[in-house]
Design an enzyme around this catalytic site. Structure first.
Site, PDB file in Angstrom:
ATOM      1  CB  SER A 167      -0.955   0.018   1.199  1.00  0.00           C
ATOM      2  OG  SER A 167      -0.238  -0.179   2.409  1.00  0.00           O
ATOM      3  CG  ASP A 412      -1.878   4.496   9.072  1.00  0.00           C
ATOM      4  OD1 ASP A 412      -0.681   4.224   9.275  1.00  0.00           O
ATOM      5  OD2 ASP A 412      -2.479   4.201   8.020  1.00  0.00           O
ATOM      6  CG  HIS A 415      -0.546   3.613   5.095  1.00  0.00           C
ATOM      7  ND1 HIS A 415      -1.035   2.791   6.100  1.00  0.00           N
ATOM      8  CD2 HIS A 415      -0.223   2.803   4.055  1.00  0.00           C
ATOM      9  CE1 HIS A 415      -1.020   1.530   5.673  1.00  0.00           C
ATOM     10  NE2 HIS A 415      -0.528   1.503   4.448  1.00  0.00           N
TER      11      HIS A 415
END
Length: 434
Positions: A167, A412, A415
């Site tokens: 990702s 998070d 990311h």
């Protein structure tokens, strides 16, 4: 016989020999002649030069519109500037600092670009802070050219650019697509997405910018669907052929794999078929399994890729920032509420494993095919402020107000927001392609 000319002076009449007068006159005439000739030559040269200057516009105007000529000249000058500013052999992009520049604006936003996943759409998800967009990476000994969408697409004309990885690699792919898509007219671009394979096509340029989901690069039992329990994940360290058929024929390949390997100190590795399930797997140290997987990838590259047609890149690990004590805040909440990069040039957090980085270096060093390493790790280490934190989604759903109120559990810090840090990665990538 001598000829004399008389003149009246203070002491009476005196005579000058004619030979002297003739000599003076000859010298004077020679000087005049020389001067006249020089003027003539200069005039002739100037006329010729002016003629040449005048003739070019006539020729251009007759064949091309003025606006097109200006556009082409601008693109040529931009290309020349970029060529002379950046030399990948001389520039160490890993060493430098982040400089705040209030005047810079991203090439896109998460509202203007329709291809950004909600996972990375921080502004759209309610992020009130925008300063993370104003920091610019400045290497110590060179300048990275700004990302030019037109230069990028001209470089990709008639080519396939393919990103392969997890990702984080998908966010770099989305960044690249969003950086160029605005210059491509509607009707001349398209996006096709499947579970693993995404293709953005620019028809005008006969070019594609693609992403293939392969979090370990080699095969695993957890690509799709994702197995949430890391202990049940198995990596088939000796096989890449099943997905590599999608990579063949690409002109530019950009690989990355790191975070998925870091789920523990041991990794379940398998040789052969998944038919026997976990019973055929062996628990290996993560670095050992990582080396085996990368060697399988390297063997595929060396045996399949034609270096005369295809350029291969490997992006180094993207850091995680889940431990605020790393940057001197033992009571902090991971990367939540951080608004500035770390200034300490020696900073290296616990989210980046140097042993794994050495594995990458060692494997690539022994490859027959040239692989360009895009070293993003150190410059990304400083960016504790650029993660999605609570302005993201999990399980396909945007975090609720209650979840946002608990950043220690839900922030998070793996990311990155888009636009954001991955745009800098692509500046470096494009600079290496010019």
């Amino acid at each position: 016989m001598s000829f004399l000319i008389s003149y009246r002076g203070a002491g009476g009449t005196k005579k000058i020999p004619l030979s002297i007068i003739v000599l003076v006159l000859c010298g004077f005439m020679f000087f005049v002649l020389l001067y006249t000739e020089r003027i003539s030559l200069m005039s002739s040269s100037s006329s010729s030069y002016l003629f040449k200057l005048k003739s070019c516009p006539r020729k251009e105007v007759s064949s091309k519109p003025k606006e097109k000529i200006r556009k082409e000249r601008s693109e040529i000058l931009e290309l020349l500037d970029d060529r002379f500013e950046f030399d990948p052999e001389e520039c160490n992009v890993a060493s430098g600092k982040w400089v705040y520049n209030s005047s810079i604006e991203p090439l896109y936003t998460d509202r203007s670009c329709p291809y950004i996943d909600r996972q990375f759409s921080c502004m759209k998800n309610g992020q009130p802070e925008t300063d993370y967009l104003r920091w610019e990476w400045q290497p110590d000994d060179c300048t990275i050219p700004r990302f030019s969408p037109k230069l990028a697409m001209n470089k990709l004309r008639g080519k396939r650019l393919l990103f392969v990885g997890d990702s984080l690699q998908r966010s770099q792919w989305e960044s690249f697509v969003c950086s160029v898509e605005s210059i491509i007219p509607e009707g001349e671009k398209s996006m096709n997405r499947s579970k693993r394979y995404f293709v953005f096509k620019a028809k005008e340029y006969n070019a594609t910018i693609e992403f293939y989901w392969a979090p370990y690069i080699v095969e695993s039992n957890t690509d799709i669907p994702v197995i949430l329990d890391p202990k049940k994940r198995i990596v088939k360290v000796d096989s890449v052929e099943d997905r590599a058929k999608f990579w063949e024929g690409a002109d530019i390949l950009v690989f990355n794999t790191y975070v998925w390997w870091m789920s523990g100190i041991r990794m379940n590795a398998l040789w052969g078929s998944f038919g026997n399930g976990a019973s055929g797997a062996e628990a290996l140290d993560t670095a050992v399994a990582y080396r085996l997987g990368l060697k399988t990838w390297a063997n595929w590259v060396d045996s399949t890729v034609d270096p005369n047609k295809t350029r291969v890149f490997f992006t180094t690990m993207s850091p995680t920032h889940t431990r605020s004590a790393d940057w001197g805040k033992p009571n902090g909440t991971k990367c939540f509420n951080e608004t500035k990069p770390v200034k300490d040039k020696k900073f290296w957090g616990t989210g980046s494993n140097k042993q794994m980085m050495k594995v990458v270096s060692s494997v690539i060093k022994h490859m027959a095919t040239p692989v360009t390493v895009i070293n993003i790790t150190q410059l990304s280490e400083y960016r504790i402020d650029a993660h999605t934190t609570v302005y993201t989604e999990t399980g396909g759903k945007i975090l609720t107000a209650e979840e946002r109120a608990d950043p220690m559990r839900h922030a998070d810090c793996i990311h990155w927001c888009l636009p954001g840090l991955p745009d800098t990665w692509n500046r470096i990538l494009l600079a290496n392609l010019l």
